[in-house]
Design a protein around this motif. Structure first.
Motif, PDB file in Angstrom:
ATOM      1  N   LYS A  88     -32.988  -3.691 122.516  1.00 21.46           N
ATOM      2  CA  LYS A  88     -33.335  -4.030 121.140  1.00 21.46           C
ATOM      3  C   LYS A  88     -34.803  -3.684 120.910  1.00 21.46           C
ATOM      4  O   LYS A  88     -35.652  -3.970 121.749  1.00 21.46           O
ATOM      5  CB  LYS A  88     -33.102  -5.525 120.924  1.00 21.46           C
ATOM      6  CG  LYS A  88     -33.091  -5.959 119.488  1.00 21.46           C
ATOM      7  CD  LYS A  88     -32.786  -7.440 119.398  1.00 21.46           C
ATOM      8  CE  LYS A  88     -31.484  -7.609 118.658  1.00 21.46           C
ATOM      9  NZ  LYS A  88     -31.206  -9.001 118.326  1.00 21.46           N
ATOM     10  N   PHE A  89     -35.098  -3.030 119.771  1.00 18.67           N
ATOM     11  CA  PHE A  89     -36.476  -2.706 119.432  1.00 18.67           C
ATOM     12  C   PHE A  89     -36.649  -2.611 117.924  1.00 18.67           C
ATOM     13  O   PHE A  89     -35.680  -2.501 117.180  1.00 18.67           O
ATOM     14  CB  PHE A  89     -36.926  -1.402 120.121  1.00 18.67           C
ATOM     15  CG  PHE A  89     -36.148  -0.169 119.716  1.00 18.67           C
ATOM     16  CD1 PHE A  89     -36.593   0.637 118.679  1.00 18.67           C
ATOM     17  CD2 PHE A  89     -34.977   0.180 120.391  1.00 18.67           C
ATOM     18  CE1 PHE A  89     -35.884   1.782 118.314  1.00 18.67           C
ATOM     19  CE2 PHE A  89     -34.268   1.319 120.039  1.00 18.67           C
ATOM     20  CZ  PHE A  89     -34.722   2.115 118.999  1.00 18.67           C
ATOM     21  N   GLU A  90     -37.891  -2.675 117.477  1.00 21.28           N
ATOM     22  CA  GLU A  90     -38.241  -2.536 116.062  1.00 21.28           C
ATOM     23  C   GLU A  90     -38.587  -1.077 115.804  1.00 21.28           C
ATOM     24  O   GLU A  90     -39.286  -0.455 116.594  1.00 21.28           O
ATOM     25  CB  GLU A  90     -39.440  -3.411 115.703  1.00 21.28           C
ATOM     26  CG  GLU A  90     -39.191  -4.902 115.858  1.00 21.28           C
ATOM     27  CD  GLU A  90     -38.215  -5.444 114.835  1.00 21.28           C
ATOM     28  OE1 GLU A  90     -38.347  -5.112 113.651  1.00 21.28           O
ATOM     29  OE2 GLU A  90     -37.312  -6.200 115.232  1.00 21.28           O
ATOM     30  N   ALA A  91     -38.097  -0.542 114.692  1.00 22.35           N
ATOM     31  CA  ALA A  91     -38.365   0.852 114.341  1.00 22.35           C
ATOM     32  C   ALA A  91     -38.836   0.938 112.891  1.00 22.35           C
ATOM     33  O   ALA A  91     -38.323   0.227 112.033  1.00 22.35           O
ATOM     34  CB  ALA A  91     -37.104   1.690 114.521  1.00 22.35           C
ATOM     35  N   LYS A  92     -39.786   1.808 112.657  1.00 25.08           N
ATOM     36  CA  LYS A  92     -40.270   2.027 111.293  1.00 25.08           C
ATOM     37  C   LYS A  92     -39.430   3.116 110.633  1.00 25.08           C
ATOM     38  O   LYS A  92     -39.178   4.161 111.213  1.00 25.08           O
ATOM     39  CB  LYS A  92     -41.736   2.439 111.285  1.00 25.08           C
ATOM     40  CG  LYS A  92     -42.273   2.560 109.869  1.00 25.08           C
ATOM     41  CD  LYS A  92     -43.750   2.703 109.820  1.00 25.08           C
ATOM     42  CE  LYS A  92     -44.177   2.737 108.362  1.00 25.08           C
ATOM     43  NZ  LYS A  92     -45.599   2.753 108.201  1.00 25.08           N
ATOM     44  N   VAL A  93     -39.016   2.840 109.414  1.00 27.44           N
ATOM     45  CA  VAL A  93     -38.208   3.780 108.635  1.00 27.44           C
ATOM     46  C   VAL A  93     -39.149   4.597 107.753  1.00 27.44           C
ATOM     47  O   VAL A  93     -40.061   4.049 107.133  1.00 27.44           O
ATOM     48  CB  VAL A  93     -37.185   3.023 107.755  1.00 27.44           C
ATOM     49  CG1 VAL A  93     -36.343   3.988 106.947  1.00 27.44           C
ATOM     50  CG2 VAL A  93     -36.314   2.120 108.614  1.00 27.44           C
ATOM     51  N   VAL A  94     -38.933   5.908 107.709  1.00 25.79           N
ATOM     52  CA  VAL A  94     -39.748   6.771 106.860  1.00 25.79           C
ATOM     53  C   VAL A  94     -38.940   7.231 105.652  1.00 25.79           C
ATOM     54  O   VAL A  94     -37.712   7.266 105.698  1.00 25.79           O
ATOM     55  CB  VAL A  94     -40.293   8.001 107.633  1.00 25.79           C
ATOM     56  CG1 VAL A  94     -41.257   7.566 108.701  1.00 25.79           C
ATOM     57  CG2 VAL A  94     -39.179   8.821 108.211  1.00 25.79           C
ATOM     58  N   LYS A  95     -39.634   7.563 104.595  1.00 23.63           N
ATOM     59  CA  LYS A  95     -38.980   8.080 103.395  1.00 23.63           C
ATOM     60  C   LYS A  95     -38.339   9.425 103.738  1.00 23.63           C
ATOM     61  O   LYS A  95     -38.934  10.246 104.418  1.00 23.63           O
ATOM     62  CB  LYS A  95     -39.985   8.224 102.273  1.00 23.63           C
ATOM     63  CG  LYS A  95     -39.349   8.449 100.923  1.00 23.63           C
ATOM     64  CD  LYS A  95     -40.300   8.027  99.824  1.00 23.63           C
ATOM     65  CE  LYS A  95     -39.676   8.198  98.475  1.00 23.63           C
ATOM     66  NZ  LYS A  95     -38.947   7.045  98.029  1.00 23.63           N
ATOM     67  N   ALA A  96     -37.136   9.645 103.282  1.00 19.12           N
ATOM     68  CA  ALA A  96     -36.331  10.810 103.682  1.00 19.12           C
ATOM     69  C   ALA A  96     -37.064  12.129 103.509  1.00 19.12           C
ATOM     70  O   ALA A  96     -37.000  12.997 104.375  1.00 19.12           O
ATOM     71  CB  ALA A  96     -35.015  10.817 102.920  1.00 19.12           C
ATOM     72  N   LYS A  97     -37.778  12.334 102.420  1.00 14.57           N
ATOM     73  CA  LYS A  97     -38.402  13.634 102.200  1.00 14.57           C
ATOM     74  C   LYS A  97     -39.640  13.870 103.071  1.00 14.57           C
ATOM     75  O   LYS A  97     -40.089  14.982 103.195  1.00 14.57           O
ATOM     76  CB  LYS A  97     -38.748  13.833 100.726  1.00 14.57           C
ATOM     77  CG  LYS A  97     -39.748  12.868 100.156  1.00 14.57           C
ATOM     78  CD  LYS A  97     -39.936  13.139  98.665  1.00 14.57           C
ATOM     79  CE  LYS A  97     -40.809  12.088  98.023  1.00 14.57           C
ATOM     80  NZ  LYS A  97     -40.936  12.295  96.594  1.00 14.57           N
ATOM     81  N   LYS A  98     -40.173  12.826 103.720  1.00 15.62           N
ATOM     82  CA  LYS A  98     -41.324  12.995 104.601  1.00 15.62           C
ATOM     83  C   LYS A  98     -40.920  13.034 106.069  1.00 15.62           C
ATOM     84  O   LYS A  98     -41.748  13.178 106.942  1.00 15.62           O
ATOM     85  CB  LYS A  98     -42.313  11.841 104.399  1.00 15.62           C
ATOM     86  CG  LYS A  98     -42.953  11.833 103.042  1.00 15.62           C
ATOM     87  CD  LYS A  98     -43.964  10.718 102.943  1.00 15.62           C
ATOM     88  CE  LYS A  98     -44.616  10.718 101.574  1.00 15.62           C
ATOM     89  NZ  LYS A  98     -45.617   9.661 101.457  1.00 15.62           N
ATOM     90  N   SER A  99     -39.648  12.912 106.348  1.00 12.23           N
ATOM     91  CA  SER A  99     -39.190  12.755 107.725  1.00 12.23           C
ATOM     92  C   SER A  99     -39.451  13.974 108.601  1.00 12.23           C
ATOM     93  O   SER A  99     -39.567  13.853 109.809  1.00 12.23           O
ATOM     94  CB  SER A  99     -37.701  12.420 107.753  1.00 12.23           C
ATOM     95  OG  SER A  99     -36.945  13.490 107.232  1.00 12.23           O
ATOM     96  N   ASN A 100     -39.557  15.156 108.043  1.00 12.51           N
ATOM     97  CA  ASN A 100     -39.761  16.357 108.854  1.00 12.51           C
ATOM     98  C   ASN A 100     -41.102  16.366 109.573  1.00 12.51           C
ATOM     99  O   ASN A 100     -41.227  16.937 110.630  1.00 12.51           O
ATOM    100  CB  ASN A 100     -39.649  17.611 107.988  1.00 12.51           C
ATOM    101  CG  ASN A 100     -38.240  17.877 107.559  1.00 12.51           C
ATOM    102  OD1 ASN A 100     -37.299  17.341 108.130  1.00 12.51           O
ATOM    103  ND2 ASN A 100     -38.075  18.685 106.539  1.00 12.51           N
ATOM    104  N   ARG A 101     -42.104  15.731 108.993  1.00 13.33           N
ATOM    105  CA  ARG A 101     -43.439  15.817 109.577  1.00 13.33           C
ATOM    106  C   ARG A 101     -44.024  14.484 110.008  1.00 13.33           C
ATOM    107  O   ARG A 101     -44.857  14.438 110.880  1.00 13.33           O
ATOM    108  CB  ARG A 101     -44.408  16.440 108.570  1.00 13.33           C
ATOM    109  CG  ARG A 101     -44.037  17.827 108.191  1.00 13.33           C
ATOM    110  CD  ARG A 101     -45.052  18.403 107.257  1.00 13.33           C
ATOM    111  NE  ARG A 101     -44.556  19.642 106.701  1.00 13.33           N
ATOM    112  CZ  ARG A 101     -45.208  20.362 105.847  1.00 13.33           C
ATOM    113  NH1 ARG A 101     -46.375  19.982 105.425  1.00 13.33           N
ATOM    114  NH2 ARG A 101     -44.696  21.476 105.394  1.00 13.33           N
ATOM    115  N   ARG A 102     -43.641  13.389 109.378  1.00 11.91           N
ATOM    116  CA  ARG A 102     -44.372  12.148 109.574  1.00 11.91           C
ATOM    117  C   ARG A 102     -43.591  11.015 110.226  1.00 11.91           C
ATOM    118  O   ARG A 102     -44.094   9.922 110.323  1.00 11.91           O
ATOM    119  CB  ARG A 102     -44.895  11.662 108.234  1.00 11.91           C
ATOM    120  CG  ARG A 102     -45.825  12.663 107.606  1.00 11.91           C
ATOM    121  CD  ARG A 102     -46.442  12.124 106.384  1.00 11.91           C
ATOM    122  NE  ARG A 102     -47.277  13.162 105.793  1.00 11.91           N
ATOM    123  CZ  ARG A 102     -48.087  12.970 104.799  1.00 11.91           C
ATOM    124  NH1 ARG A 102     -48.182  11.792 104.265  1.00 11.91           N
ATOM    125  NH2 ARG A 102     -48.797  13.954 104.336  1.00 11.91           N
ATOM    126  N   GLY A 103     -42.395  11.263 110.633  1.00 13.35           N
ATOM    127  CA  GLY A 103     -41.601  10.180 111.199  1.00 13.35           C
ATOM    128  C   GLY A 103     -41.975   9.858 112.631  1.00 13.35           C
ATOM    129  O   GLY A 103     -42.402  10.714 113.381  1.00 13.35           O
TER     130      GLY A 103
END
Length: 105
Positions: free
Chosen positions: A51-66
């Motif tokens: 089990k771990f905590e994960a940060k969700v990124v906005k879909a359109k920024k996922s290619n570079r900033r996730g």
């Protein structure tokens, strides 16, 4: 002028970085959402054990900033919760150096 154009063309970034670095036998998870869960943290459970905590990124920024989360390869049962409610539940298969994008509502 031609030299400047060639220099700029040669500086193209190669991503996702997670696929180029790390241990050979690792895969990666990237959590994205178009609206509701973007920029929030969710609780991820793998195979009813890890089990771990994960940060969700906005879909359109996922290619570079996730932020990618390293996991072992193979078949995994994944549950994603937010506020005590299961928002994603699926069995997935991840192979070596693969970045699996988990799209949340």
């Amino acid at each position: 002028m031609v030299g400047l154009v060639l220099l700029l063309c040669g500086c193209r970034a190669h991503y996702p970085v997670a696929q180029e670095t790390g241990k050979e036998d690792m895969a990666y998870l990237l959590f994205v959402s178009p609206n509701v869960y973007a920029n929030q943290y969710v609780t991820v459970t793998l195979d009813d054990q890890t089990k771990f905590e994960a940060k969700v990124v906005k879909a359109k920024k996922s290619n570079r900033r996730g932020t990618s989360y390293a996991i072992s390869t193979g078949r995994k049962k994944i549950n994603v919760e937010s506020g005590g409610k299961i928002i994603y539940q699926k069995e997935i298969f991840v192979s070596t150096q693969e970045t699996k994008i988990i799209t949340l509502p």
